[in-house]
Scaffold this motif. Sequence first.
Motif, PDB file in Angstrom:
ATOM      1  N   ASP A  73       0.823  -1.199   0.000  1.00 41.89           N
ATOM      2  CA  ASP A  73       0.000   0.000   0.000  1.00 41.89           C
ATOM      3  C   ASP A  73       0.865   1.262   0.000  1.00 41.89           C
ATOM      4  N   GLU A  74       0.253   2.360  -0.410  1.00 47.39           N
ATOM      5  CA  GLU A  74       0.984   3.634  -0.368  1.00 47.39           C
ATOM      6  C   GLU A  74       1.392   3.910   1.077  1.00 47.39           C
ATOM      7  N   ARG A  75       2.582   4.434   1.236  1.00 49.54           N
ATOM      8  CA  ARG A  75       3.129   4.619   2.574  1.00 49.54           C
ATOM      9  C   ARG A  75       2.500   5.824   3.272  1.00 49.54           C
ATOM     10  N   GLU A  76       2.278   5.675   4.565  1.00 50.22           N
ATOM     11  CA  GLU A  76       1.772   6.788   5.366  1.00 50.22           C
ATOM     12  C   GLU A  76       2.887   7.475   6.142  1.00 50.22           C
ATOM     13  N   PHE A  77       4.047   6.861   6.180  1.00 47.51           N
ATOM     14  CA  PHE A  77       5.229   7.492   6.756  1.00 47.51           C
ATOM     15  C   PHE A  77       6.458   6.812   6.173  1.00 47.51           C
ATOM     16  N   VAL A  78       7.577   7.495   6.208  1.00 44.44           N
ATOM     17  CA  VAL A  78       8.826   6.973   5.645  1.00 44.44           C
ATOM     18  C   VAL A  78       9.580   6.207   6.728  1.00 44.44           C
ATOM     19  N   MET A  79       9.977   4.973   6.417  1.00 48.53           N
ATOM     20  CA  MET A  79      10.678   4.153   7.412  1.00 48.53           C
ATOM     21  C   MET A  79      12.064   4.705   7.735  1.00 48.53           C
ATOM     22  N   TYR A  80      12.803   5.080   6.687  1.00 48.56           N
ATOM     23  CA  TYR A  80      14.155   5.610   6.853  1.00 48.56           C
ATOM     24  C   TYR A  80      14.301   6.858   5.988  1.00 48.56           C
ATOM     25  N   PRO A  81      15.116   7.809   6.417  1.00 48.25           N
ATOM     26  CA  PRO A  81      15.384   8.972   5.564  1.00 48.25           C
ATOM     27  C   PRO A  81      15.912   8.506   4.205  1.00 48.25           C
ATOM     28  N   PRO A  82      15.474   9.109   3.109  1.00 49.31           N
ATOM     29  CA  PRO A  82      15.899   8.656   1.777  1.00 49.31           C
ATOM     30  C   PRO A  82      17.404   8.788   1.549  1.00 49.31           C
ATOM     31  N   ASN A  83      18.030   9.757   2.183  1.00 52.94           N
ATOM     32  CA  ASN A  83      19.478   9.938   2.050  1.00 52.94           C
ATOM     33  C   ASN A  83      20.128   9.737   3.414  1.00 52.94           C
ATOM     34  N   LEU A  84      20.161   8.489   3.844  1.00 53.50           N
ATOM     35  CA  LEU A  84      20.689   8.156   5.160  1.00 53.50           C
ATOM     36  C   LEU A  84      22.185   8.446   5.212  1.00 53.50           C
ATOM     37  N   THR A  85      22.605   9.248   6.171  1.00 47.08           N
ATOM     38  CA  THR A  85      23.997   9.664   6.263  1.00 47.08           C
ATOM     39  C   THR A  85      24.773   8.806   7.257  1.00 47.08           C
ATOM     40  N   SER A  86      26.080   9.028   7.292  1.00 54.01           N
ATOM     41  CA  SER A  86      26.957   8.331   8.232  1.00 54.01           C
ATOM     42  C   SER A  86      26.763   8.918   9.645  1.00 54.01           C
ATOM     43  N   PRO A  87      26.799   8.105  10.694  1.00 52.04           N
ATOM     44  CA  PRO A  87      27.115   6.679  10.750  1.00 52.04           C
ATOM     45  C   PRO A  87      25.898   5.770  10.637  1.00 52.04           C
ATOM     46  N   TYR A  88      24.722   6.345  10.417  1.00 54.26           N
ATOM     47  CA  TYR A  88      23.488   5.553  10.443  1.00 54.26           C
ATOM     48  C   TYR A  88      23.428   4.556   9.294  1.00 54.26           C
ATOM     49  N   ARG A  89      23.882   4.978   8.110  1.00 54.64           N
ATOM     50  CA  ARG A  89      23.871   4.086   6.961  1.00 54.64           C
ATOM     51  C   ARG A  89      24.751   2.862   7.211  1.00 54.64           C
ATOM     52  N   GLU A  90      25.953   3.102   7.763  1.00 56.11           N
ATOM     53  CA  GLU A  90      26.874   1.992   8.016  1.00 56.11           C
ATOM     54  C   GLU A  90      26.310   1.031   9.065  1.00 56.11           C
ATOM     55  N   ARG A  91      25.642   1.572  10.084  1.00 60.17           N
ATOM     56  CA  ARG A  91      25.059   0.706  11.117  1.00 60.17           C
ATOM     57  C   ARG A  91      23.977  -0.184  10.530  1.00 60.17           C
ATOM     58  N   ARG A  92      23.119   0.398   9.703  1.00 62.94           N
ATOM     59  CA  ARG A  92      22.043  -0.395   9.096  1.00 62.94           C
ATOM     60  C   ARG A  92      22.613  -1.462   8.164  1.00 62.94           C
ATOM     61  N   ASP A  93      23.587  -1.077   7.336  1.00 63.82           N
ATOM     62  CA  ASP A  93      24.177  -2.025   6.392  1.00 63.82           C
ATOM     63  C   ASP A  93      24.880  -3.169   7.122  1.00 63.82           C
ATOM     64  N   ALA A  94      25.589  -2.848   8.202  1.00 67.85           N
ATOM     65  CA  ALA A  94      26.308  -3.876   8.942  1.00 67.85           C
ATOM     66  C   ALA A  94      25.342  -4.853   9.608  1.00 67.85           C
ATOM     67  N   ALA A  95      24.239  -4.332  10.126  1.00 65.13           N
ATOM     68  CA  ALA A  95      23.248  -5.206  10.762  1.00 65.13           C
ATOM     69  C   ALA A  95      22.641  -6.161   9.744  1.00 65.13           C
ATOM     70  N   ALA A  96      22.301  -5.651   8.563  1.00 68.12           N
ATOM     71  CA  ALA A  96      21.720  -6.499   7.524  1.00 68.12           C
ATOM     72  C   ALA A  96      22.718  -7.558   7.064  1.00 68.12           C
ATOM     73  N   ALA A  97      23.968  -7.153   6.885  1.00 65.42           N
ATOM     74  CA  ALA A  97      24.995  -8.094   6.430  1.00 65.42           C
ATOM     75  C   ALA A  97      25.197  -9.217   7.442  1.00 65.42           C
ATOM     76  N   ARG A  98      25.201  -8.874   8.709  1.00 64.78           N
ATOM     77  CA  ARG A  98      25.399  -9.894   9.735  1.00 64.78           C
ATOM     78  C   ARG A  98      24.217 -10.861   9.788  1.00 64.78           C
ATOM     79  N   ARG A  99      23.006 -10.329   9.649  1.00 60.96           N
ATOM     80  CA  ARG A  99      21.827 -11.193   9.712  1.00 60.96           C
ATOM     81  C   ARG A  99      21.776 -12.150   8.531  1.00 60.96           C
ATOM     82  N   TYR A 100      22.048 -11.644   7.317  1.00 57.92           N
ATOM     83  CA  TYR A 100      22.030 -12.519   6.151  1.00 57.92           C
ATOM     84  C   TYR A 100      23.152 -13.554   6.214  1.00 57.92           C
ATOM     85  N   ALA A 101      24.296 -13.160   6.750  1.00 54.73           N
ATOM     86  CA  ALA A 101      25.411 -14.099   6.879  1.00 54.73           C
ATOM     87  C   ALA A 101      25.045 -15.242   7.827  1.00 54.73           C
TER      88      ALA A 101
END
Length: 220
Positions: A73-101
């Motif tokens: 469905d069309e979103r009623e709020f944005v989950m993450y800022p569209p241009n996620l900056t450091s260090p938040y982007r790195e934290r999210r990417d690292a968490a996803a990488a660890r979970r998939y691994a």
Amino acid sequence: MDVYEAVTSRRAVRAFTDEPVRREVLERVLTAAARSPSGGNLQPWNSYVLTGTSLAELKKRTAERVAAGDPGDEREFVMYPPNLTSPYRERRDAAAARRYAALGIARGDKRARRECVAANWDCFGAPAALFCYIDRDMGLPQWADLGMYLQTVMLLLRAEGLHSCAQLAWSVYRRTVSEVVAAPERLVLFCGMSIGFEDPAAPRARIDRAPPRETVTFLD
């Protein structure tokens, strides 16, 4: 279980057994969680708890949408800022990488990653789920109250020997959730929360947190 143990043992569990969660336990947790901080005592949370037939129906309807390739469905709020900056982007990417691994999913395996995401809408096999809504008229401070309420719920679940997983992913199919729970149009679905007993045989990753030196400043 003391508060420190509840905090350190709480995590997003993504594999549950089918052991039922007793209603009296859920009622006890949610009654106590009502003591969460709330500016002006507004208590802006509106929760729906699904088990049994109602949860099975929601899973079925959502699985049909997923299988049909429905993007949601069309979103009623944005989950993450569209241009996620450091260090938040790195934290999210690292968490996803660890979970998939931990799940043995390669970076380029798009099908396996899609299936992993789709497990959200089966509540990772959990036998109970909570869906938390907030009134459209509420502002940012009340959304903050919602977060404190949900954290309180999750810590109390740990005190009961249960685990949980808060899932913004449910907002993707918010219309289906609202159809099943019959939520009034004035309410916005913030998230779902899978609740149950952890499957100890399932692979899991412990996601690190930033040390206090990165997030806290002490001034003497």
